[in-house]
Scaffold this motif. Structure first.
Motif, PDB file in Angstrom:
ATOM      1  N   THR A   1      49.316  30.228 -12.996  1.00  0.00           N
ATOM      2  CA  THR A   1      50.655  30.394 -12.434  1.00  0.00           C
ATOM      3  C   THR A   1      50.921  29.295 -11.418  1.00  0.00           C
ATOM      4  O   THR A   1      50.080  28.430 -11.164  1.00  0.00           O
ATOM      5  N   ALA A   2      52.108  29.328 -10.831  1.00  0.00           N
ATOM      6  CA  ALA A   2      52.511  28.299  -9.874  1.00  0.00           C
ATOM      7  C   ALA A   2      53.282  28.937  -8.727  1.00  0.00           C
ATOM      8  O   ALA A   2      53.807  30.046  -8.852  1.00  0.00           O
ATOM      9  N   VAL A   3      53.357  28.227  -7.622  1.00  0.00           N
ATOM     10  CA  VAL A   3      54.112  28.687  -6.463  1.00  0.00           C
ATOM     11  C   VAL A   3      54.856  27.504  -5.871  1.00  0.00           C
ATOM     12  O   VAL A   3      54.364  26.380  -5.867  1.00  0.00           O
ATOM     13  N   ALA A   4      56.071  27.756  -5.402  1.00  0.00           N
ATOM     14  CA  ALA A   4      56.875  26.709  -4.780  1.00  0.00           C
ATOM     15  C   ALA A   4      57.611  27.281  -3.582  1.00  0.00           C
ATOM     16  O   ALA A   4      58.056  28.436  -3.611  1.00  0.00           O
ATOM     17  N   SER A   5      57.728  26.480  -2.559  1.00  0.00           N
ATOM     18  CA  SER A   5      58.496  26.860  -1.365  1.00  0.00           C
ATOM     19  C   SER A   5      59.620  25.859  -1.155  1.00  0.00           C
ATOM     20  O   SER A   5      59.440  24.652  -1.347  1.00  0.00           O
ATOM     21  N   ARG A   6      60.747  26.389  -0.776  1.00  0.00           N
ATOM     22  CA  ARG A   6      61.913  25.554  -0.456  1.00  0.00           C
ATOM     23  C   ARG A   6      62.377  25.887   0.950  1.00  0.00           C
ATOM     24  O   ARG A   6      62.495  27.057   1.313  1.00  0.00           O
TER      25      ARG A   6
ATOM     26  N   VAL B   1      58.461  31.244  -4.088  1.00  0.00           N
ATOM     27  CA  VAL B   1      58.495  31.964  -5.361  1.00  0.00           C
ATOM     28  C   VAL B   1      57.227  31.669  -6.154  1.00  0.00           C
ATOM     29  O   VAL B   1      56.794  30.519  -6.257  1.00  0.00           O
ATOM     30  N   VAL B   2      56.643  32.728  -6.725  1.00  0.00           N
ATOM     31  CA  VAL B   2      55.528  32.599  -7.664  1.00  0.00           C
ATOM     32  C   VAL B   2      56.087  32.829  -9.055  1.00  0.00           C
ATOM     33  O   VAL B   2      56.817  33.799  -9.298  1.00  0.00           O
ATOM     34  N   ALA B   3      55.756  31.949  -9.995  1.00  0.00           N
ATOM     35  CA  ALA B   3      56.291  32.031 -11.353  1.00  0.00           C
ATOM     36  C   ALA B   3      55.235  31.537 -12.347  1.00  0.00           C
ATOM     37  O   ALA B   3      54.215  30.968 -11.959  1.00  0.00           O
ATOM     38  N   PRO B   4      55.485  31.752 -13.650  1.00  0.00           N
ATOM     39  CA  PRO B   4      54.505  31.328 -14.650  1.00  0.00           C
ATOM     40  C   PRO B   4      54.293  29.821 -14.730  1.00  0.00           C
ATOM     41  O   PRO B   4      53.259  29.378 -15.233  1.00  0.00           O
ATOM     42  N   ASP B   5      55.257  29.023 -14.289  1.00  0.00           N
ATOM     43  CA  ASP B   5      55.073  27.574 -14.309  1.00  0.00           C
ATOM     44  C   ASP B   5      55.769  26.957 -13.105  1.00  0.00           C
ATOM     45  O   ASP B   5      56.628  27.575 -12.473  1.00  0.00           O
ATOM     46  N   ALA B   6      55.381  25.718 -12.800  1.00  0.00           N
ATOM     47  CA  ALA B   6      55.838  25.077 -11.570  1.00  0.00           C
ATOM     48  C   ALA B   6      57.323  24.756 -11.579  1.00  0.00           C
ATOM     49  O   ALA B   6      57.998  24.853 -10.549  1.00  0.00           O
ATOM     50  N   VAL B   7      57.859  24.352 -12.727  1.00  0.00           N
ATOM     51  CA  VAL B   7      59.283  24.022 -12.797  1.00  0.00           C
ATOM     52  C   VAL B   7      60.135  25.246 -12.498  1.00  0.00           C
ATOM     53  O   VAL B   7      61.107  25.180 -11.742  1.00  0.00           O
ATOM     54  N   TRP B   8      59.765  26.365 -13.081  1.00  0.00           N
ATOM     55  CA  TRP B   8      60.519  27.608 -12.858  1.00  0.00           C
ATOM     56  C   TRP B   8      60.361  28.078 -11.417  1.00  0.00           C
ATOM     57  O   TRP B   8      61.325  28.523 -10.782  1.00  0.00           O
ATOM     58  N   ALA B   9      59.149  27.988 -10.851  1.00  0.00           N
ATOM     59  CA  ALA B   9      58.944  28.393  -9.464  1.00  0.00           C
ATOM     60  C   ALA B   9      59.801  27.561  -8.518  1.00  0.00           C
ATOM     61  O   ALA B   9      60.464  28.098  -7.616  1.00  0.00           O
ATOM     62  N   ASP B  10      59.824  26.248  -8.728  1.00  0.00           N
ATOM     63  CA  ASP B  10      60.595  25.363  -7.864  1.00  0.00           C
ATOM     64  C   ASP B  10      62.091  25.598  -8.011  1.00  0.00           C
ATOM     65  O   ASP B  10      62.825  25.674  -7.021  1.00  0.00           O
ATOM     66  N   ALA B  11      62.564  25.711  -9.253  1.00  0.00           N
ATOM     67  CA  ALA B  11      63.996  25.915  -9.484  1.00  0.00           C
ATOM     68  C   ALA B  11      64.459  27.260  -8.930  1.00  0.00           C
ATOM     69  O   ALA B  11      65.545  27.366  -8.349  1.00  0.00           O
ATOM     70  N   ALA B  12      63.642  28.287  -9.103  1.00  0.00           N
ATOM     71  CA  ALA B  12      64.008  29.612  -8.599  1.00  0.00           C
ATOM     72  C   ALA B  12      64.047  29.637  -7.077  1.00  0.00           C
ATOM     73  O   ALA B  12      64.940  30.247  -6.475  1.00  0.00           O
ATOM     74  N   ALA B  13      63.076  28.983  -6.443  1.00  0.00           N
ATOM     75  CA  ALA B  13      63.062  28.936  -4.983  1.00  0.00           C
ATOM     76  C   ALA B  13      64.277  28.188  -4.453  1.00  0.00           C
ATOM     77  O   ALA B  13      64.913  28.606  -3.473  1.00  0.00           O
TER      78      ALA B  13
END
Length: 260
Positions: free
Chosen positions: A186-191, A206-218
Motif C-alpha cells: 500500500t501507499a500513504v501520502a500527506s498534503r 491518506v492511505v490507499a492501494p497505490d501512491a497515485v491514488w493516495a496522493d490524489a485523494a489527499a
C-alpha cells in the motif's frame, strides 16, 4: 532487519528502505535510475524535459517514451478518480480568450493511444506531482521484484511499499505525529495547506492501494473543506485530517483512530 538510504532527488527528500540489507546498494541504483528517468520525462523546469514537446504540439499528436506515456496515464487516472479536482491540464488561455472553434480544454480532451499523446490546442500539461507519486510506487515495485525483498520508497510526503512485509511492519512518519504502520503493498501520502488562514485543513494524510491514488485523494480532500471526510468515506479510504486548530479527524478506515 531493515536497512535504509537517504538522499535528495527531484527536489524532494528521498528515503529507501529494504528488508534485506545486502540488497540496499542495488535497490538504490534502481530507485535513483527510476527517479532520473521520470524527472527527465516531465520536470518542466528542465529545458530538455520530454513533456515540453507535448505542450508545444498544440493539437498535433506527439509520440513519447513509454515512461512518459505511463506517467501521463497515471495523471489522467488521478483526474478521473477525483472528477478533475486533480488535473494534468494547466490551461494557458482563459475562456474569454479562446476562439469558439477551440473550446477550453480539460483532462477529458487528452487522449493516449499506445505511446502517442493527443493533447488539445490551448492546453499545457503539468504532471509533476502525480509523477512523483507514480515513481515512488514504480521504483518500489521494480526493486522488490528484481531483488526479491520488501521495499519502501518515499519521495517527499508520499511513500509506497512493495514485496514482503518486514517484522513489525513498515513504520512511516506522518507530519506532526508518531509513525503509522503501513500494510505491505500500500501507499500513504500527506498534503499540506498553504498559509491561507481560511483553509479548513492544515494537513491531510491518506492511505490507499497505490501512491497515485493516495496522493490524489489527499490533495482533493485538502480542498474539500467540510465535505472532505465524506468524500474519503465514499471510497472507503483511510484518512487523517488535521484542522487549523490542531484537532485531528479520521475516517472509519483509519487504522487506529485512538492513536491518531
Amino acid at each position: 532487519m531493515i536497512d535504509t538510504s537517504r538522499w535528495r532527488g527531484w527536489g524532494r527528500d528521498v528515503v529507501l528502505a529494504v528488508t534485506e540489507p545486502g540488497a540496499l546498494g542495488q535497490a538504490e541504483e534502481i530507485v535513483r535510475s527510476t527517479i532520473d528517468v521520470s524527472e527527465a520525462a516531465c520536470d518542466l523546469r528542465r529545458g530538455d524535459a520530454e513533456l515540453h514537446a507535448v505542450n508545444l504540439g498544440q493539437g498535433v499528436p506527439v509520440r513519447v517514451s513509454p515512461r512518459l506515456s505511463t506517467l501521463l496515464r497515471s495523471a489522467l487516472r488521478a483526474a478521473r478518480m477525483t472528477d478533475g479536482a486533480v488535473t494534468p491540464v494547466d490551461n494557458r488561455l482563459d475562456a474569454e480568450s479562446v476562439p469558439p472553434v477551440h473550446p477550453v480544454p480539460s483532462y477529458l480532451d487528452v487522449r493516449i493511444e499506445g505511446d502517442t499523446v493527443h493533447a488539445p490546442w490551448g492546453a499545457g500539461l503539468d504532471i509533476e506531482e502525480t509523477a512523483r507519486a507514480d515513481t515512488a510506487g514504480y521504483g518500489a515495485a521494480l526493486a522488490a521484484e528484481g531483488l526479491e525483498c520488501g521495499v519502501l520508497v518515499r519521495i517527499g510526503d508520499t511513500a509506497a511499499t512493495a514485496g514482503t512485509r518486514p517484522d513489525g511492519g513498515w513504520q512511516v512518519a506522518l507530519p506532526g505525529r508518531n509513525d503509522i504502520e503501513l500494510p505491505a503493498g500500500t501507499a500513504v501520502a500527506s498534503r499540506r495547506a498553504g498559509d491561507r488562514a481560511d483553509d479548513r485543513w492544515h494537513v491531510v494524510t491518506v492511505v490507499a492501494p497505490d501512491a497515485v491514488w493516495a496522493d490524489a485523494a489527499a490533495q482533493t480532500a485538502l480542498h474539500c473543506e467540510v465535505g472532505a471526510i465524506a468524500w474519503l468515506e465514499q471510497y472507503a479510504l483511510a484518512g487523517r485530517l488535521v484542522d487549523r486548530r490542531g484537532q485531528v479527524h479520521t475516517t472509519a478506515a483509519w487504522p487506529d483512530s485512538r492513536a491518531a
